[in-house]
Enzyme design. Structure first.
Site, PDB file in Angstrom:
ATOM      1  N   ASN A   1      -9.419  -0.339 -16.891  1.00  0.00           N
ATOM      2  CA  ASN A   1      -9.102  -1.475 -15.992  1.00  0.00           C
ATOM      3  C   ASN A   1      -9.633  -2.689 -16.737  1.00  0.00           C
ATOM      4  O   ASN A   1     -10.842  -2.798 -16.942  1.00  0.00           O
ATOM      5  CB  ASN A   1      -9.818  -1.237 -14.664  1.00  0.00           C
ATOM      6  CG  ASN A   1      -9.596  -2.322 -13.623  1.00  0.00           C
ATOM      7  OD1 ASN A   1     -10.383  -2.396 -12.688  1.00  0.00           O
ATOM      8  ND2 ASN A   1      -8.570  -3.132 -13.738  1.00  0.00           N
TER       9      ASN A   1
ATOM     10  N   ASN B   1      -6.600 -11.866  -9.717  1.00  0.00           N
ATOM     11  CA  ASN B   1      -5.675 -10.799 -10.124  1.00  0.00           C
ATOM     12  C   ASN B   1      -4.668 -11.317 -11.133  1.00  0.00           C
ATOM     13  O   ASN B   1      -4.513 -12.533 -11.320  1.00  0.00           O
ATOM     14  CB  ASN B   1      -4.915 -10.264  -8.894  1.00  0.00           C
ATOM     15  CG  ASN B   1      -5.744  -9.292  -8.068  1.00  0.00           C
ATOM     16  OD1 ASN B   1      -6.478  -8.471  -8.612  1.00  0.00           O
ATOM     17  ND2 ASN B   1      -5.625  -9.409  -6.754  1.00  0.00           N
TER      18      ASN B   1
ATOM     19  N   CYS C   1     -14.305  -6.785  -7.204  1.00  0.00           N
ATOM     20  CA  CYS C   1     -13.751  -5.977  -8.297  1.00  0.00           C
ATOM     21  C   CYS C   1     -14.905  -5.141  -8.843  1.00  0.00           C
ATOM     22  O   CYS C   1     -15.813  -5.684  -9.488  1.00  0.00           O
ATOM     23  CB  CYS C   1     -13.159  -6.863  -9.395  1.00  0.00           C
ATOM     24  SG  CYS C   1     -12.488  -5.893 -10.777  1.00  0.00           S
ATOM     25  N   GLY C   2     -14.865  -3.847  -8.543  1.00  0.00           N
ATOM     26  CA  GLY C   2     -15.994  -2.972  -8.892  1.00  0.00           C
ATOM     27  C   GLY C   2     -16.111  -2.754 -10.388  1.00  0.00           C
ATOM     28  O   GLY C   2     -17.199  -2.913 -10.970  1.00  0.00           O
ATOM     29  N   ASN C   3     -15.004  -2.415 -11.042  1.00  0.00           N
ATOM     30  CA  ASN C   3     -15.057  -2.223 -12.499  1.00  0.00           C
ATOM     31  C   ASN C   3     -15.437  -3.536 -13.175  1.00  0.00           C
ATOM     32  O   ASN C   3     -16.199  -3.551 -14.155  1.00  0.00           O
ATOM     33  CB  ASN C   3     -13.686  -1.760 -13.024  1.00  0.00           C
ATOM     34  CG  ASN C   3     -13.385  -0.323 -12.657  1.00  0.00           C
ATOM     35  OD1 ASN C   3     -14.278   0.515 -12.612  1.00  0.00           O
ATOM     36  ND2 ASN C   3     -12.126  -0.027 -12.392  1.00  0.00           N
TER      37      ASN C   3
ATOM     38  N   ASN D   1     -12.849  -6.101  -0.238  1.00  0.00           N
ATOM     39  CA  ASN D   1     -11.400  -6.260  -0.406  1.00  0.00           C
ATOM     40  C   ASN D   1     -10.734  -5.130   0.370  1.00  0.00           C
ATOM     41  O   ASN D   1     -11.357  -4.118   0.661  1.00  0.00           O
ATOM     42  CB  ASN D   1     -10.991  -6.271  -1.885  1.00  0.00           C
ATOM     43  CG  ASN D   1     -11.408  -4.997  -2.635  1.00  0.00           C
ATOM     44  OD1 ASN D   1     -12.172  -4.186  -2.132  1.00  0.00           O
ATOM     45  ND2 ASN D   1     -10.879  -4.812  -3.825  1.00  0.00           N
TER      46      ASN D   1
ATOM     47  N   HIS E   1      -8.494  -1.917   1.432  1.00  0.00           N
ATOM     48  CA  HIS E   1      -7.972  -0.674   0.835  1.00  0.00           C
ATOM     49  C   HIS E   1      -7.341   0.200   1.904  1.00  0.00           C
ATOM     50  O   HIS E   1      -7.860   0.270   3.024  1.00  0.00           O
ATOM     51  CB  HIS E   1      -9.107   0.117   0.178  1.00  0.00           C
ATOM     52  CG  HIS E   1      -9.613  -0.506  -1.090  1.00  0.00           C
ATOM     53  ND1 HIS E   1      -9.110  -0.201  -2.330  1.00  0.00           N
ATOM     54  CD2 HIS E   1     -10.562  -1.475  -1.291  1.00  0.00           C
ATOM     55  CE1 HIS E   1      -9.727  -0.927  -3.246  1.00  0.00           C
ATOM     56  NE2 HIS E   1     -10.611  -1.713  -2.639  1.00  0.00           N
TER      57      HIS E   1
ATOM     58  N   ASN F   1      -4.865  -2.868  -1.384  1.00  0.00           N
ATOM     59  CA  ASN F   1      -4.894  -1.930  -2.514  1.00  0.00           C
ATOM     60  C   ASN F   1      -4.565  -0.538  -1.967  1.00  0.00           C
ATOM     61  O   ASN F   1      -5.099  -0.152  -0.911  1.00  0.00           O
ATOM     62  CB  ASN F   1      -6.290  -1.930  -3.151  1.00  0.00           C
ATOM     63  CG  ASN F   1      -6.665  -3.311  -3.692  1.00  0.00           C
ATOM     64  OD1 ASN F   1      -6.202  -3.721  -4.752  1.00  0.00           O
ATOM     65  ND2 ASN F   1      -7.493  -4.047  -2.943  1.00  0.00           N
TER      66      ASN F   1
ATOM     67  N   GLU G   1      -2.924  -1.363  -7.289  1.00  0.00           N
ATOM     68  CA  GLU G   1      -3.788  -2.474  -6.896  1.00  0.00           C
ATOM     69  C   GLU G   1      -3.003  -3.679  -6.377  1.00  0.00           C
ATOM     70  O   GLU G   1      -1.964  -4.049  -6.948  1.00  0.00           O
ATOM     71  CB  GLU G   1      -4.651  -2.934  -8.084  1.00  0.00           C
ATOM     72  CG  GLU G   1      -5.772  -1.999  -8.440  1.00  0.00           C
ATOM     73  CD  GLU G   1      -6.840  -2.697  -9.251  1.00  0.00           C
ATOM     74  OE1 GLU G   1      -6.987  -3.934  -9.125  1.00  0.00           O
ATOM     75  OE2 GLU G   1      -7.519  -2.004 -10.022  1.00  0.00           O
ATOM     76  N   ARG G   2      -3.513  -4.274  -5.328  1.00  0.00           N
ATOM     77  CA  ARG G   2      -2.987  -5.552  -4.831  1.00  0.00           C
ATOM     78  C   ARG G   2      -3.009  -6.563  -5.975  1.00  0.00           C
ATOM     79  O   ARG G   2      -4.025  -6.705  -6.652  1.00  0.00           O
ATOM     80  CB  ARG G   2      -3.869  -6.049  -3.684  1.00  0.00           C
ATOM     81  CG  ARG G   2      -3.538  -7.422  -3.162  1.00  0.00           C
ATOM     82  CD  ARG G   2      -4.436  -7.863  -2.040  1.00  0.00           C
ATOM     83  NE  ARG G   2      -5.831  -8.017  -2.435  1.00  0.00           N
ATOM     84  CZ  ARG G   2      -6.755  -8.579  -1.632  1.00  0.00           C
ATOM     85  NH1 ARG G   2      -6.437  -8.990  -0.429  1.00  0.00           N
ATOM     86  NH2 ARG G   2      -8.015  -8.676  -2.046  1.00  0.00           N
TER      87      ARG G   2
ATOM     88  N   CYS H   1      -9.829   1.920 -10.699  1.00  0.00           N
ATOM     89  CA  CYS H   1     -10.122   0.889  -9.698  1.00  0.00           C
ATOM     90  C   CYS H   1     -11.466   1.243  -9.073  1.00  0.00           C
ATOM     91  O   CYS H   1     -11.581   2.271  -8.388  1.00  0.00           O
ATOM     92  CB  CYS H   1      -9.024   0.842  -8.638  1.00  0.00           C
ATOM     93  SG  CYS H   1      -9.318  -0.387  -7.344  1.00  0.00           S
ATOM     94  N   GLY H   2     -12.476   0.422  -9.324  1.00  0.00           N
ATOM     95  CA  GLY H   2     -13.835   0.732  -8.858  1.00  0.00           C
ATOM     96  C   GLY H   2     -13.940   0.673  -7.345  1.00  0.00           C
ATOM     97  O   GLY H   2     -14.441   1.608  -6.697  1.00  0.00           O
TER      98      GLY H   2
ATOM     99  N   GLY I   1     -11.527   0.854  -5.349  1.00  0.00           N
ATOM    100  CA  GLY I   1     -10.628   1.906  -4.846  1.00  0.00           C
ATOM    101  C   GLY I   1     -11.297   3.264  -4.836  1.00  0.00           C
ATOM    102  O   GLY I   1     -11.115   4.062  -3.911  1.00  0.00           O
TER     103      GLY I   1
HETATM  104  N1  LIG Z   1      -6.786  -5.746  -7.018  1.00  0.00           N
HETATM  105  C1  LIG Z   1      -8.035  -5.902  -6.260  1.00  0.00           C
HETATM  106  C2  LIG Z   1      -9.098  -6.622  -7.104  1.00  0.00           C
HETATM  107  C3  LIG Z   1      -9.571  -5.773  -8.298  1.00  0.00           C
HETATM  108  C4  LIG Z   1     -10.170  -4.464  -7.866  1.00  0.00           C
HETATM  109  C5  LIG Z   1     -10.358  -3.400  -8.959  1.00  0.00           C
HETATM  110  N2  LIG Z   1      -9.948  -3.745 -10.282  1.00  0.00           N
HETATM  111  C6  LIG Z   1     -11.771  -2.810  -8.923  1.00  0.00           C
HETATM  112  O1  LIG Z   1     -12.248  -2.314  -9.960  1.00  0.00           O
HETATM  113  O2  LIG Z   1     -12.368  -2.805  -7.809  1.00  0.00           O
HETATM  114  C7  LIG Z   1      -7.753  -6.717  -4.980  1.00  0.00           C
HETATM  115  O3  LIG Z   1      -6.756  -7.466  -4.974  1.00  0.00           O
HETATM  116  O4  LIG Z   1      -8.534  -6.587  -4.033  1.00  0.00           O
END
Ligand SMILES: N[C@H](CCC[C@H](N)C(=O)O)C(=O)O
Length: 284
Positions: free
Chosen positions: A13, A70, A79-81, A163, A165, A196, A214-215, A223-224, A226
């Site tokens: 990611n 994004n 964004c966890g990652n 965020n 999910h 997401n 992912e959104r 996706c962290g 996620g």
């Molecule tokens: N697309 C996600 C943000 C990045 C999350 C993902 N890359 C992670 O590692 O958590 C959103 O719109 O909420």
């Protein structure tokens, strides 16, 4: 205006990281026009990234401020990652010598801990089940909901990790309809800020496989947030233990949640290269 950046990834990611401490970036709003960000996110016409991360001075008593955009230019608050890469970046750049770093996001503070094995543990905070905190339009909080989209109905769980999910169970992630159902649910009207979409396969009570559409970015290799969402939704349905290995296309994260403190996610953070954007118009 030249713009320095660092390319990083958390299990594939990938991120474009902008240092807003030693170069001046707007305090608020996008650092570049949405079209310039979309251009730079493109893997042929630009740098290529899933998210753009900004390191900025804190506004309150945290160590840093952490902002996330994004690939479609939308600003989000988790964004966890990216948080693991944020911690690796500020340490490597000598912006801090702390092992435990507090960052403020649009959703409150998070703690990032760099461990001696080169991994990073992020305290993602507690799962938010209240509908308005996700946000998700339903009649009441439940373990699962039926979401009607197109000609079909899907059984999903819904949770906020800073965020939104939604998570569904699938027999096998390899054959899950990520490309078709992902975009359908991402923009479902019951998720007013979009969502997401996680596709979770149970291996056993301490191991899942996961794909996430992912959104604002489409399917990513990992996706962290996620991974954390899938684990807490699985726990809420009585299917998973406190500590779960989450196998994603890009690698494995460890998620721990025992109902106290916050959801702890542990994994690697990789730095790939440094670069300079010469033309930030997005027209290059
Ligand atoms: N697309 C996600 C943000 C990045 C999350 C993902 N890359 C992670 O590692 O958590 C959103 O719109 O909420």
């Amino acid at each position: 205006m030249d713009l320095k950046f660092t390319k990083m990834h958390g299990l594939g990611n990938d991120f474009m990281v902008l240092d807003g401490i030693r170069q001046s970036l707007p305090e608020d709003g996008p650092p570049l026009s949405p079209e310039a960000m979309r251009r730079l996110a493109d893997r042929h016409f630009g740098v290529g990234f899933d998210q753009l991360l900004i390191v900025q001075p804190p506004r309150g008593d945290a160590d840093f401020r952490y902002r996330i955009f994004n690939a479609d230019g939308s600003e989000v608050s988790q964004c966890g990652n990216g948080a693991r890469c944020f911690a690796r970046f500020v340490r490597d750049e000598g912006l801090t010598n702390k092992h435990e770093i507090r960052v403020e996001t649009a959703n409150g503070q998070m703690t990032l801990r760099l461990t001696d094995d080169g991994l990073v543990t992020v305290n993602m905070g507690p799962p938010r089940w209240a509908l308005e905190d996700i946000p998700f339009r339903a009649s009441a909080v439940a373990d699962t909901y039926i979401l009607v989209a197109g000609q079909n109905a899907y059984e999903i769980s819904a949770v906020g990790l800073g965020n939104p999910h939604c998570v569904m169970l699938v027999e096998n992630v390899d054959t899950a309809p990520v490309e078709t159902v992902g975009p359908l649910l991402e923009s479902h009207p019951d998720f007013p800020e979009r969502v997401n979409v996680g596709f979770m396969q149970l291996v056993d009570r301490s191991h899942i496989r996961l794909r996430v559409f992912e959104r604002g970015s489409g399917e990513t290799l990992a996706c962290g947030s996620g991974a954390c969402a899938a684990v807490v939704c699985g726990q809420k349905r009585g299917l998973l233990d406190d500590t779960v290995e989450v196998s994603l296309a890009g690698g494995t994260l460890r998620v721990h949640y025992d109902g106290t403190n916050g959801v702890l996610m542990t994994g690697p953070a990789s730095r790939v290269y440094d670069g300079v954007i010469r033309d930030t118009s997005g027209k290059a």
